[in-house]
Design an enzyme around this catalytic site. Structure first.
Site, short mmCIF file in Angstrom:
data_model
loop_
_atom_site.label_atom_id
_atom_site.label_comp_id
_atom_site.label_asym_id
_atom_site.label_seq_id
_atom_site.Cartn_x
_atom_site.Cartn_y
_atom_site.Cartn_z
N LYS A 166 56.31 39.25 35.20
CA LYS A 166 56.48 40.70 35.10
C LYS A 166 55.63 41.29 36.23
O LYS A 166 54.40 41.18 36.22
CB LYS A 166 56.01 41.16 33.72
CG LYS A 166 55.52 42.59 33.59
CD LYS A 166 56.63 43.63 33.73
CE LYS A 166 56.06 45.02 33.42
NZ LYS A 166 55.05 45.45 34.43
N GLY A 226 47.19 44.69 26.81
CA GLY A 226 47.08 43.29 26.43
C GLY A 226 47.16 43.10 24.94
O GLY A 226 47.82 42.18 24.44
N GLU A 245 43.60 38.24 29.47
CA GLU A 245 42.26 38.64 29.90
C GLU A 245 42.30 40.16 29.90
O GLU A 245 43.00 40.78 30.69
CB GLU A 245 42.00 38.09 31.30
CG GLU A 245 40.59 38.27 31.76
CD GLU A 245 40.55 38.56 33.25
OE1 GLU A 245 41.13 37.79 34.03
OE2 GLU A 245 39.97 39.59 33.61
N CYS A 282 37.46 42.89 37.28
CA CYS A 282 37.26 42.73 35.83
C CYS A 282 35.86 42.21 35.54
O CYS A 282 35.42 42.27 34.39
CB CYS A 282 38.31 41.81 35.22
SG CYS A 282 38.82 40.48 36.29
#
Lengths: 509, 509
Positions: A166, A226, A245, A282
Site C-alpha cells: 500500500k 496502525g 510499528e 520514529c
C-alpha cells in the site's frame, strides 16, 4: 463513480506535481493479491530469491539519480539524506540476500527416533515455510527504507513471500518508480511481476488487510492508523499476524553526574538528534529527563543555542505541518510549560524547531500533562526537569512502550560505578533498544538490531529492521516419519545444502 | 452474593465428589496476578529456574499415586493413561530445565561496530527477556500435560515468566494438588509461591485476559472459547500475544495404492487412533479420505470390525457427552451419510465409538455438508470416499487450518516413486505437522516438535509442545554502545556463560 486520482504533491509549495495513478478499486486490490499469490511458487527456490534481491538492489542503485530526484520533489527530505537512505535500502536488500544464502532463518531441527524419551520420539524434521502474501503499508518518513523496497518488503521476499504494497500518499510517484525496478528485477529471474503489487488509496489499504489470501502484514505509521489495521487483522474470520510499528516517545534519562560532566555535549547532541530529518524519525527523542539545578541549566542552555541555530524545514505534507503546529500549541499552553525555543511555523510551508520544558513532577500522575507523554511528530522535544532520581523513575514508570530508551551516564557510571548497571536494567522494560551515551536516531541494519518494543511501539514482539525481521513471515512445519526420498533437501540427514541446524539436540553450524 | 462453589465431579456417575474451592472474584484474580508479577525477579536467574523446574518434576513424580487417583476420579481417563501422561509432564519439565541450561533460546546476537556498513553499525548486543506474567488456560483433555504443570506453564517458567493458571472445571481438585506441588518446589528455591497462581471460574478467566499486568496467554480448548479470549486479548488497550490451540480436523489422505497394499492395516490403525482416550485428542483424525472401490471397501470393513470391538468409554464431562451425541446425530442425518458403526450413548454415562461415511463429492462445495469439516470432539470420524485424486484434492483445499495432516502411501510412493513428494508438498499448507504412514495421536516432546498450525488450529505461528514453545514468552532487547561493565553476562564478549550465539555475523556453538 470516477476513480479518485492520486496526485504527487510538492510539500515545499503544497502544489500538485502530477497525477500518478488512481486509487485502487476493490477489484484491483483483489487482482493484485491474486497475482502475488500466484507468484509464490516462483520464490520457492532460495537461490532464485537471493539473486532477485541482489538484482533489485542493483536496479535501484542504477536508477539512483532519478529516484532521489523524485523522492526529494515529493518529500523535501533533501538529496543528501535521500541518497544515504537509498544506499541503506540497497544494503538491506543485499543483507537479506546473504541471510537467504545462509539459511539459518529456516530453523532446521532434526530429531531421530528415540525410544528412551517419554513418550518415545518418532523421526521429526522441522523447518520454516513462508506464510503467503504479505501486505506492506509504507511509511511517510522513509520513502526508500520503510517503503516499497524497504525492510518489510525485503524481509518478506527473503522469506519467500510475495508482497502487495500500500503506497504512502506522500510519495506515490516514487512508489511507482521503485515498484517498476523491483518488477524488472523479478522478471530477470523468471519471477512473475505480480510478486510485487502496488496499490494506492485509503480504501485499498483497508481492503488489503481483509483479503482472504493476505497472510500477514507489516506497517509503519501512526498509532491511530496502525491500531485500526491491527484491529481489522485480528477481527478477520482467519486472523493474521500484524507487525506494526506505531509510535514511540523514546525517553532519554540524563543522570545528575552525566549533566555535571557533559552538559554542553549532551545539549548539542540532543539538538542534533531531535531535529534530524526535521524531527520526522520514529526514534526521535521526545522526552528528556534532565536534573534540575546548575548542570541541567547548562544543558538546557546549550540545547537552546543549538536549536536556535537550526534552519527551518519542510515537513512531509501539510497535514503533518498542521498537526505539528496544533500539537505544539496545545502542549505549550499547559501551566508551567515553557518554551525556551518556540517551535512553530517557518513561513508558509516550513516549520522551525523548538523544545518545551516542564517540571517532572507534573508528569508523575495521570492528568492533563499526559499529553506530554504522547509522541508529537516533528522537530520538538520535551525536557522534564527532575528534582531527584525517584521523580525521574516515577515518570519513566508511567510511559507506554517505546522503540528506544537512552541513558546519558558519567564516565564513572559508564565504568560500572554508581547506579549504571541498575539504570540499564530499569530502562530495559521500557523499550526494544536501550542506548548508553548515544542518540536513538539512526537504526543500523545489522544481525543484532531490534527495531521494535512494547506496545504501542510495535504490535508484536518482532523487529522491522535487522536480520531477524525475516522471522515475521514464516511458520514452522514438522514432518513425522517422512521417508528420506520425500523430504525437502533442507531436512535430509546428509544436509546437502550445508544449513546450520539442531541435529539430535546439538547445534551444528 | 455468596461465592460460587467449585465442585469436583465424577464423570462416571455425574455425581459431585467434593467442593474444591470457590470461583475467584475480580479482587482475587487481581491478587493472583500481582503476586505472580511480584515473583518475577526471583525467576531472573537461569540456574534457579532450571532447578525449580527439576524440583517441580521430582515433586510430581513423588506424588504420583495420589495425583493419578484424583485425576482418574475427575476425568475417567484411566490410571494407565494418566500415569503415562504424568510421566510425559515431568519429562517435559526436565526438558525445559535442559533448555534453560543451554541458553540457546536467549538468541544472543553480538555485533561489534562496523564503519563499512551502510549506515555504520554501532556496538549492538541483543538477547531475549521474559515478557512478564503469563495466563495459562488449562485443557480438559490432558489434566497433566496441558494443564497446571503442562507445556504452557513449563515453557513460561523456563522463559522466566510467572504464571497464573485458569483451572479447567473438569479437574479442579487435581489442579489444586498440582499447584501445591509446584509452589512447594518454588519455595525450595526461594521463589515466592505466588509465582504459580491458580484461579477457578469462567469470570476469572475473562478477568485474567484483561488484567494490565498479564503480558501473554496460552490456551488449549475449543474454537469458541479460544476465539473469545483471543478477541479479548486483541481488544485490550495494550494488546497481548494470545497463543491458543483451538481446534483441528486432522485430515488423513489414503492413496489408492496405499489402500490396495495395506487396507486392513490402515483400517485398524485408524480405529486405534480415533478411539484413543475416547476420541478426546486435539489430534484425533476427524476426516479420512479413502478411495472408492474394492481396496477402500476393505479398509472400511476393517475399520468397522475394529471400531465395533471398541469398549464404550466415559467422556470428560456430561456437557461433552451431550455435545458429542448431538453432533453425531446432526451429522448422521445428512442425506448420503451412512454410519457403518453408529456412535452413540453407551449406557447412562458412557458413549460408544463409531464412524460416518460420505461421498467426497458432497464435501467439494460450500453447503450443509460443511458440518462434516468441523471437529466433533469424541470417538467419531468421517470417512469420505473419493472417486479420483482431483476430488480428494478439492476437499483438502476446502479445509480450515489443522494441527496435523497425514498421508498413507504405498511402499512405492514412500520410496519416492509416483506422487509421494508432491503429496507431501500439497499437505504442507494445511497443517503444522505432516505425517507419513502414521497416526497423528501422540505428540512427542522433542526439539523439532511443532504442535500448532494455521488458524483455527492455533491463533499464532507458535507451538505449545517441544523446545521452541519457550519462544512464545520472550521479546528481544538490544543494547547499543553499552560499556562492558554494564552489560549482562550473557552479552559480554568473553561469553562467560558459554552461550551459543551469533557473533559478528557468524554462528558460534
Amino acid at each position: 463513480m470516477a476513480a479518485a486520482p492520486v496526485w504527487s504533491v510538492d510539500p515545499r509549495t503544497g502544489k500538485q506535481r502530477e497525477q500518478v495513478a488512481v486509487e485502487a478499486t476493490a477489484e484491483e486490490v483483489d487482482e493484485a493479491v491474486r497475482a502475488a499469490h500466484a507468484a509464490r511458487g516462483a520464490l520457492a527456490d532460495r537461490a532464485v530469491r537471493a539473486a532477485f534481491l541482489r538484482s533489485a538492489a542493483a536496479g535501484l542503485d542504477a536508477a539512483r539519480d532519478g529516484l532521489v530526484e523524485t523522492a526529494d520533489a515529493e518529500t523535501a527530505l533533501g538529496p543528501a539524506r535521500l541518497t544515504g537512505e537509498l544506499a541503506r535500502t540497497t544494503y538491506q536488500l543485499r543483507s537479506f540476500a546473504g541471510i537467504v544464502d545462509e539459511g539459518a532463518f529456516l530453523d532446521v531441527v532434526v530429531d531421530h527416533p528415540d525410544d528412551t524419551a517419554t513418550p518415545p520420539v518418532p523421526d521429526l524434521r522441522r523447518y520454516k515455510v513462508p506464510l503467503g502474501v504479505v501486505a506492506v503499508y509504507s511509511a511517510s518518513n522513509f520513502p526508500f527504507a520503510f517503503s516499497v523496497a524497504g525492510g518489510d518488503t525485503a524481509s518478506a521476499l527473503a522469506a519467500g513471500c510475495p508482497v502487495v504494497v500500500k503506497a504512502h500518499p506522500d510519495h506515490p510517484a516514487l512508489s511507482e518508480l521503485v515498484a517498476k525496478v523491483l518488477r524488472r528485477a523479478a522478471a530477470e529471474h523468471g519471477i512473475p511481476e505480480g510478486v510485487i503489487g502496488l496499490v494506492h488509496g485509503f480504501e485499498a489499504g483497508v481492503g488489503l488487510i481483509g483479503h482472504p489470501l493476505v497472510a500477514a502484514a507489516g506497517f509503519t505509521g501512526s498509532v491511530r492508523g496502525g491500531r485500526a489495521l491491527f484491529d481489522a487483522a485480528a477481527a478477520r474470520p482467519v486472523p493474521i499476524p500484524f507487525h506494526g510499528e506505531l509510535g514511540s516517545l523514546n525517553p532519554v534519562l540524563v543522570t545528575e553526574a552525566a549533566a555535571a560532566e557533559r552538559a554542553e555535549e549532551i545539549g548539542g547532541g540532543l539538538a542534533g538528534s531531535m531535529t534530524l530529518g526535521v524531527g520526522q524519525f520514529c526514534v526521535k527523542p521526545g522526552l528528556v529527563l534532565v536534573p534540575s539545578g546548575g548542570a541541567g541549566d547548562r544543558l538546557v542552555k546549550s540545547l537552546t543555542d543549538a536549536v536556535s541555530d537550526t534552519d527551518a524545514g519542510v515537513l512531509l505534507d501539510h497535514r503533518m505541518r498542521d498537526n505539528f503546529l496544533a500539537g505544539v500549541a496545545e502542549r505549550a499552553q499547559l501551566p508551567d510549560v515553557d518554551s525556551p525555543v518556540t517551535p512553530g511555523a517557518g513561513g508558509e510551508h516550513a516549520v522551525s524547531a523548538g523544545f518545551l520544558t516542564v517540571p517532572a513532577q507534573r508528569l508523575a500522575a495521570e492528568g492533563a500533562y499526559d499529553l506530554l507523554l504522547e509522541e508529537c511528530f516533528g522537530p520538538v522535544t520535551v525536557v522534564a526537569r527532575y528534582a531527584d532520581e525517584d521523580e525521574a523513575r516515577t515518570v519513566l514508570s508511567r510511559l507506554p512502550g517505546n522503540l528506544t530508551a537512552t541513558v546519558q551516564l558519567s564516565s564513572d557510571e559508564a565504568a560500572g560505578r554508581g547506579r549504571g548497571p541498575e539504570l540499564l536494567a530499569e530502562l530495559t522494560p521500557l523499550a526494544g533498544r536501550v542506548l548508553v551515551n548515544g542518540w536513538p536516531t539512526g537504526v543500523a541494519v545489522a544481525p543484532a538490531q531490534h527495531h521494535g518494543g512494547p506496545y504501542p511501539a510495535t504490535t508484536s514482539t518482532s523487529t522491522s529492521v535487522g536480520g531477524t525481521a525475516i522471522e515475521r513471515w514464516l511458520r514452522p512445519v514438522v514432518y513425522q516419519n517422512a521417508p528420506e526420498a520425500l523430504l525437502p533437501a533442507e531436512l535430509r540427514d546428509d544436509n546437502p545444502l550445508g544449513l546450520p541446524r539442531r541435529f539430535n539436540g546439538a547445534l551444528q553450524r
